[in-house]
Scaffold this motif. Sequence first.
Motif, PDB file in Angstrom:
ATOM      1  N   ARG A 215       0.827  -1.208   0.000  1.00  0.00           N
ATOM      2  CA  ARG A 215       0.000   0.000   0.000  1.00  0.00           C
ATOM      3  C   ARG A 215       0.865   1.265   0.000  1.00  0.00           C
ATOM      4  O   ARG A 215       0.570   2.227  -0.713  1.00  0.00           O
ATOM      5  CB  ARG A 215      -0.910   0.006   1.232  1.00  0.00           C
ATOM      6  CG  ARG A 215      -1.821   1.223   1.310  1.00  0.00           C
ATOM      7  CD  ARG A 215      -2.757   1.162   2.501  1.00  0.00           C
ATOM      8  NE  ARG A 215      -2.022   1.145   3.765  1.00  0.00           N
ATOM      9  CZ  ARG A 215      -2.602   1.027   4.959  1.00  0.00           C
ATOM     10  NH1 ARG A 215      -3.910   0.897   5.038  1.00  0.00           N
ATOM     11  NH2 ARG A 215      -1.879   1.028   6.055  1.00  0.00           N
ATOM     12  N   ASN A 216       1.936   1.252   0.781  1.00  0.00           N
ATOM     13  CA  ASN A 216       2.793   2.437   0.836  1.00  0.00           C
ATOM     14  C   ASN A 216       3.491   2.697  -0.496  1.00  0.00           C
ATOM     15  O   ASN A 216       3.657   3.851  -0.922  1.00  0.00           O
ATOM     16  CB  ASN A 216       3.825   2.286   1.949  1.00  0.00           C
ATOM     17  CG  ASN A 216       3.213   2.410   3.333  1.00  0.00           C
ATOM     18  OD1 ASN A 216       2.141   3.000   3.493  1.00  0.00           O
ATOM     19  ND2 ASN A 216       3.871   1.856   4.330  1.00  0.00           N
ATOM     20  N   LEU A 217       3.892   1.629  -1.189  1.00  0.00           N
ATOM     21  CA  LEU A 217       4.531   1.791  -2.488  1.00  0.00           C
ATOM     22  C   LEU A 217       3.537   2.330  -3.518  1.00  0.00           C
ATOM     23  O   LEU A 217       3.864   3.199  -4.333  1.00  0.00           O
ATOM     24  CB  LEU A 217       5.116   0.463  -2.949  1.00  0.00           C
ATOM     25  CG  LEU A 217       6.410   0.024  -2.246  1.00  0.00           C
ATOM     26  CD1 LEU A 217       6.691  -1.437  -2.512  1.00  0.00           C
ATOM     27  CD2 LEU A 217       7.572   0.889  -2.698  1.00  0.00           C
ATOM     28  N   ILE A 218       2.317   1.805  -3.483  1.00  0.00           N
ATOM     29  CA  ILE A 218       1.290   2.281  -4.415  1.00  0.00           C
ATOM     30  C   ILE A 218       0.963   3.741  -4.133  1.00  0.00           C
ATOM     31  O   ILE A 218       0.775   4.547  -5.054  1.00  0.00           O
ATOM     32  CB  ILE A 218       0.035   1.401  -4.313  1.00  0.00           C
ATOM     33  CG1 ILE A 218       0.329  -0.007  -4.842  1.00  0.00           C
ATOM     34  CG2 ILE A 218      -1.142   2.019  -5.078  1.00  0.00           C
ATOM     35  CD1 ILE A 218      -0.806  -0.992  -4.624  1.00  0.00           C
ATOM     36  N   ARG A 219       0.906   4.096  -2.865  1.00  0.00           N
ATOM     37  CA  ARG A 219       0.564   5.462  -2.469  1.00  0.00           C
ATOM     38  C   ARG A 219       1.584   6.478  -2.995  1.00  0.00           C
ATOM     39  O   ARG A 219       1.261   7.652  -3.196  1.00  0.00           O
ATOM     40  CB  ARG A 219       0.468   5.538  -0.946  1.00  0.00           C
ATOM     41  CG  ARG A 219      -0.040   6.872  -0.414  1.00  0.00           C
ATOM     42  CD  ARG A 219      -0.105   6.836   1.095  1.00  0.00           C
ATOM     43  NE  ARG A 219      -1.228   6.033   1.548  1.00  0.00           N
ATOM     44  CZ  ARG A 219      -1.253   5.392   2.712  1.00  0.00           C
ATOM     45  NH1 ARG A 219      -0.199   5.418   3.504  1.00  0.00           N
ATOM     46  NH2 ARG A 219      -2.325   4.720   3.078  1.00  0.00           N
ATOM     47  N   ALA A 220       2.807   6.013  -3.249  1.00  0.00           N
ATOM     48  CA  ALA A 220       3.850   6.911  -3.776  1.00  0.00           C
ATOM     49  C   ALA A 220       3.711   7.138  -5.277  1.00  0.00           C
ATOM     50  O   ALA A 220       4.522   7.854  -5.876  1.00  0.00           O
ATOM     51  CB  ALA A 220       5.232   6.332  -3.461  1.00  0.00           C
ATOM     52  N   HIS A 221       2.718   6.505  -5.919  1.00  0.00           N
ATOM     53  CA  HIS A 221       2.389   6.693  -7.346  1.00  0.00           C
ATOM     54  C   HIS A 221       3.495   6.224  -8.282  1.00  0.00           C
ATOM     55  O   HIS A 221       3.622   6.717  -9.402  1.00  0.00           O
ATOM     56  CB  HIS A 221       2.056   8.163  -7.636  1.00  0.00           C
ATOM     57  CG  HIS A 221       1.016   8.727  -6.729  1.00  0.00           C
ATOM     58  ND1 HIS A 221       1.298   9.638  -5.743  1.00  0.00           N
ATOM     59  CD2 HIS A 221      -0.325   8.482  -6.660  1.00  0.00           C
ATOM     60  CE1 HIS A 221       0.184   9.947  -5.090  1.00  0.00           C
ATOM     61  NE2 HIS A 221      -0.825   9.263  -5.628  1.00  0.00           N
ATOM     62  N   GLN A 222       4.283   5.235  -7.820  1.00  0.00           N
ATOM     63  CA  GLN A 222       5.334   4.691  -8.675  1.00  0.00           C
ATOM     64  C   GLN A 222       5.218   3.182  -8.830  1.00  0.00           C
ATOM     65  O   GLN A 222       5.997   2.578  -9.561  1.00  0.00           O
ATOM     66  CB  GLN A 222       6.721   5.031  -8.091  1.00  0.00           C
ATOM     67  CG  GLN A 222       7.030   6.512  -8.027  1.00  0.00           C
ATOM     68  CD  GLN A 222       7.124   7.121  -9.411  1.00  0.00           C
ATOM     69  OE1 GLN A 222       7.634   6.511 -10.356  1.00  0.00           O
ATOM     70  NE2 GLN A 222       6.600   8.348  -9.557  1.00  0.00           N
ATOM     71  N   ALA A 223       4.261   2.577  -8.128  1.00  0.00           N
ATOM     72  CA  ALA A 223       4.171   1.117  -8.120  1.00  0.00           C
ATOM     73  C   ALA A 223       2.747   0.662  -8.415  1.00  0.00           C
ATOM     74  O   ALA A 223       1.776   1.425  -8.296  1.00  0.00           O
ATOM     75  CB  ALA A 223       4.630   0.579  -6.772  1.00  0.00           C
ATOM     76  N   ALA A 224       2.631  -0.610  -8.806  1.00  0.00           N
ATOM     77  CA  ALA A 224       1.324  -1.221  -9.078  1.00  0.00           C
ATOM     78  C   ALA A 224       1.211  -2.492  -8.252  1.00  0.00           C
ATOM     79  O   ALA A 224       2.203  -3.172  -7.988  1.00  0.00           O
ATOM     80  CB  ALA A 224       1.182  -1.536 -10.563  1.00  0.00           C
ATOM     81  N   GLY A 225      -0.014  -2.829  -7.832  1.00  0.00           N
ATOM     82  CA  GLY A 225      -0.210  -4.034  -7.045  1.00  0.00           C
ATOM     83  C   GLY A 225      -1.672  -4.217  -6.692  1.00  0.00           C
ATOM     84  O   GLY A 225      -2.518  -3.370  -6.999  1.00  0.00           O
ATOM     85  N   VAL A 226      -1.965  -5.346  -6.064  1.00  0.00           N
ATOM     86  CA  VAL A 226      -3.335  -5.696  -5.693  1.00  0.00           C
ATOM     87  C   VAL A 226      -3.491  -5.572  -4.181  1.00  0.00           C
ATOM     88  O   VAL A 226      -2.658  -6.070  -3.417  1.00  0.00           O
ATOM     89  CB  VAL A 226      -3.677  -7.127  -6.149  1.00  0.00           C
ATOM     90  CG1 VAL A 226      -5.099  -7.493  -5.705  1.00  0.00           C
ATOM     91  CG2 VAL A 226      -3.553  -7.250  -7.663  1.00  0.00           C
ATOM     92  N   LEU A 227      -4.583  -4.939  -3.759  1.00  0.00           N
ATOM     93  CA  LEU A 227      -4.858  -4.749  -2.337  1.00  0.00           C
ATOM     94  C   LEU A 227      -6.287  -5.170  -2.005  1.00  0.00           C
ATOM     95  O   LEU A 227      -7.195  -5.003  -2.819  1.00  0.00           O
ATOM     96  CB  LEU A 227      -4.679  -3.279  -1.945  1.00  0.00           C
ATOM     97  CG  LEU A 227      -3.255  -2.703  -2.017  1.00  0.00           C
ATOM     98  CD1 LEU A 227      -3.299  -1.213  -1.748  1.00  0.00           C
ATOM     99  CD2 LEU A 227      -2.336  -3.409  -1.027  1.00  0.00           C
ATOM    100  N   PRO A 228      -6.517  -5.682  -0.795  1.00  0.00           N
ATOM    101  CA  PRO A 228      -7.888  -5.982  -0.360  1.00  0.00           C
ATOM    102  C   PRO A 228      -8.621  -4.697  -0.011  1.00  0.00           C
ATOM    103  O   PRO A 228      -8.012  -3.687   0.343  1.00  0.00           O
ATOM    104  CB  PRO A 228      -7.679  -6.860   0.884  1.00  0.00           C
ATOM    105  CG  PRO A 228      -6.333  -6.461   1.401  1.00  0.00           C
ATOM    106  CD  PRO A 228      -5.507  -6.122   0.194  1.00  0.00           C
TER     107      PRO A 228
END
Length: 277
Positions: free
Chosen positions: A209-222
């Motif tokens: 979640r923290n990586l996605i929040r930085a707007h540089q990463a992609a991933g799946v979250l519940p």
Amino acid sequence: MNWDDLRIIAAVRDEGTYAGASARLRIDETTVGRRLSRIERALGLRLFEAADGVRRPTRSCEAVLAHVEAMAAHAAEIGRVGESLAGPVGRLRIASTNTVAEEVLSPRASDFLRANPGLTLQFLTSSENVKFSRWEADLAIRLRKPDKGDFAISRLGDIKLYYFEPVTTEGEPMLCAYPDELGAIPEMQFLRMKQARARCVTDNVRVIRNLIRAHQAAGVLPEHVCADLLGDRRLRATLLPKRRDVWLLVQNHLKRDAATRVTIDWVRACFQETSRS
């Protein structure tokens, strides 16, 4: 010190004789004398003096009796604990992942505990599954259905999953994935279709979640950890077609326990509220 022995001191003081204490406590008079002698030896004190056929407490005995009376008062209070608490009484250990405990259960725990003053909850959080066969927990919430086990299992519901990716970025976003041992979960099944190399591998949802929040990463979250991200205009969220099943495990010997039943109902309500929010 044996509590039964200590009660004899008070009985002899109140009745004045071994015979009186024997009748009051319904034990043999010889037993009264033997136990008092044992206490005196253990303490190195003389507790009673005989005068005119009556056992009178010594000064040391009075000091001991002050503690005995305090213990008797506490024992009486313990006996009334059940009367003072409304509803079921018990302590239950709930095992779950960190994010389930932090995002689903704990925000709703205060109201539940306030409404059930006789209950105590112990949260056991880990990415590893507890061993029910060793009674390491009373209830467990798992995101994968166990193959077998000596416990009651029921489905709590399912969790929505979202794939997040930055709307704009230089080059391909860094892909976040879960470890290989979690390859069967819907999150990993979806990510494999991306045919991209994972740049970050972790079983910690908050790290992703923290990586996605930085707007540089992609991933799946519940869904229970990404409410703030769904409103972020710099991120694109895609609802996955598959959801993650959630399972509740309960020790068989607790299935009919009142405290356990109340807690199970609360856990179910927590997940229902999460799905509606």
